[in-house]
Enzyme design. Structure first.
Site, short mmCIF file in Angstrom:
data_model
loop_
_atom_site.label_atom_id
_atom_site.label_comp_id
_atom_site.label_asym_id
_atom_site.label_seq_id
_atom_site.Cartn_x
_atom_site.Cartn_y
_atom_site.Cartn_z
N LEU A 50 12.97 -84.37 40.58
CA LEU A 50 12.80 -82.98 40.17
C LEU A 50 11.54 -82.34 40.72
O LEU A 50 11.31 -81.16 40.48
CB LEU A 50 12.77 -82.86 38.64
CG LEU A 50 14.10 -83.10 37.93
CD1 LEU A 50 13.99 -82.67 36.48
CD2 LEU A 50 15.22 -82.34 38.60
N GLY A 100 3.96 -83.90 43.69
CA GLY A 100 2.61 -83.34 43.61
C GLY A 100 1.64 -84.20 44.38
O GLY A 100 2.01 -85.20 45.00
N THR A 158 4.93 -88.05 41.87
CA THR A 158 6.24 -87.49 42.12
C THR A 158 7.03 -87.56 40.83
O THR A 158 7.00 -88.57 40.14
CB THR A 158 6.98 -88.26 43.23
OG1 THR A 158 6.25 -88.12 44.45
CG2 THR A 158 8.38 -87.72 43.43
N LYS A 201 7.30 -89.76 35.68
CA LYS A 201 6.26 -89.28 36.58
C LYS A 201 5.55 -90.50 37.16
O LYS A 201 4.86 -91.23 36.46
CB LYS A 201 5.28 -88.38 35.83
CG LYS A 201 4.19 -87.76 36.69
CD LYS A 201 3.33 -86.82 35.86
CE LYS A 201 2.27 -86.13 36.71
NZ LYS A 201 1.43 -85.21 35.90
N ASP A 226 -6.80 -75.93 33.53
CA ASP A 226 -5.83 -75.65 34.59
C ASP A 226 -4.65 -74.83 34.06
O ASP A 226 -3.50 -75.10 34.38
CB ASP A 226 -5.34 -76.98 35.18
CG ASP A 226 -4.66 -76.82 36.54
OD1 ASP A 226 -4.84 -75.76 37.17
OD2 ASP A 226 -3.96 -77.76 36.96
#
Length: 396
Positions: free
Chosen positions: A65, A68, A72, A78, A177
């Site tokens: 999906l 980064g 991934t 993740k 962030d």
């Protein structure tokens, strides 16, 4: 993806599904795909995940999906790169798990279901298992007319962000962030997830193979009608006082740019910019010169001065670097011109009348030079603009 059964639950797990070994688009090896386009990509840093692979005897990967710089995302799994020697996000999740206070904002923070490590031929990879979520608020915004939301949608979104951030701050965590890419919409109907899995079998994702590794094209997932969830805690800090670089460049608070000590008020600055970006077409602060950090800082601070007025002496005295941009009385003398044509009043074009006045009041209560003058998340939640009160009629 994670099996429908909890890995800690003794109920029998579902048998793994078979995924096609053909029938997919084969991408030319010379074409850069997804994570390969990242500036510091190294294929040896990423775990060589395969769709259909069963992990830890209880999770099966059924779709990719996203990706980064540090991981991934395979559905709710993740997988971090093996160069991540210190996993700050795991430390923050563990800290939050130890927070026992009851707070409604916890429901607006992404939760970690499980974590473990995988070993590849190139190193060790941290793995997170998390509840699946839908699209980001930014993706939803890009689907709107002119890429801006209606006021009622913005105020409802900010309500949830402020409640979530209030919980983080009460738990002694600063996100650093906050922006619309890191605000994900919760899924309320599991049929969306089943469709993604079935689609991967019916029409397998395009992929390329390089040096024995397979790189898949991410499968886009619509859906999500639940609450907003604040995600990506990889840059979060624990504690109330910090120093050094932080925050995405356009969202940096002035105290961060000027190397001052900073605290949870940097998140409040980000929420002020988030509110603006959800409602207005033109962002307040852009990257003006990506090749020169010093020039970009100057343009950034010059725009702040034009929009907010000169910084007060108390702020100027907190860093020697302020002398590069202002004299002792707060007059601009930086290396770039002051954009005198910019004001919050003229840039705010989406609302009119009292709605505009209330919105500008909200933004100005968050975008203050002095961090201690910014509203807290709890105070901002009760601002008249969010609560539907009229400032001119005496609301407070």
């Amino acid at each position: 993806m994670a099996s429908p059964k909890d890995s800690k639950n003794p109920v029998a797990l579902l048998p793994p599904r078979e995924f096609p070994s053909s029938g997919f688009e084969v991408i030319d090896p010379s074409q850069m795909v997804e994570e390969e386009q990242l500036p510091f990509y190294n294929h040896q840093d990423y775990y060589p995940m395969r769709i259909g692979e069963v992990i830890k005897d209880c999770y099966q990967v059924v779709a990719k999906l996203g990706y980064g710089t540090s991981s991934t995302l395979y559905w709710v799994i993740k997988v971090h790169v093996n160069t991540l020697k210190y996993n700050q996000e795991l430390k923050v999740f563990q800290h939050l798990a130890g927070v026992t206070m009851e707070h409604s904002g916890r429901a607006n923070i992404r939760q970690l279901k499980d974590s473990f490590q995988l070993k590849s031929c190139n190193g060790i990879h941290d793995v997170f298992v998390m509840t699946p979520l839908g699209m980001s608020l930014r993706t939803l915004q890009e689907m709107q007319k002119d890429s801006i939301f209606q006021q009622i949608l913005v105020t409802r979104a900010l309500d949830q962000v402020l409640i979530g951030v209030n919980f983080l701050h009460e738990a002694d965590v600063i996100h650093t962030d906050l922006h619309s890419d890191n605000l994900l919409i919760a899924i309320t109907n599991d049929s969306i997830l089943a469709k993604v899995e079935d689609d991967e079998i019916r029409k397998p994702s395009a992929r390329k193979q390089v040096n024995g590794n397979i790189i898949y094209v991410s499968r886009y997932m619509l859906g999500g009608a639940g609450p907003l969830i604040i995600s990506d805690l990889g840059q979060a800090r624990i504690g109330n006082k910090h120093a050094g670089n932080a925050m995405p460049i356009p969202y940096r608070a002035p105290e961060v740019i000027l190397n001052m000590e900073w605290g949870d008020a940097v998140d409040i600055w980000s929420i002020g910019l988030l509110a603006w970006d959800l409602l207005e077409r033109e962002s307040l602060f852009r990257i003006y010169d990506s090749k020169s950090e010093e020039q970009n800082d100057a343009y950034h601070l010059a725009t702040m001065t034009a929009l907010l007025g000169p910084p007060p002496p108390e702020f100027l005295n907190r860093s020697e670097e302020t002398s590069k941009y202002w004299d002792k009385d707060g007059r601009w003398n930086g290396p770039v011109p002051l954009p005198t044509e910019k004001t919050l009043q003229c840039l705010a074009k989406s609302l009119e009348g009292d709605d505009k006045d209330n919105f500008l009041s909200f933004v100005q209560c968050l975008l203050c030079w002095l961090p201690e003058e910014r509203l807290t998340a709890g105070q901002a939640y009760y601002h008249p603009w969010l609560r539907g009160k009229n400032l001119s009629a005496g609301g407070d």
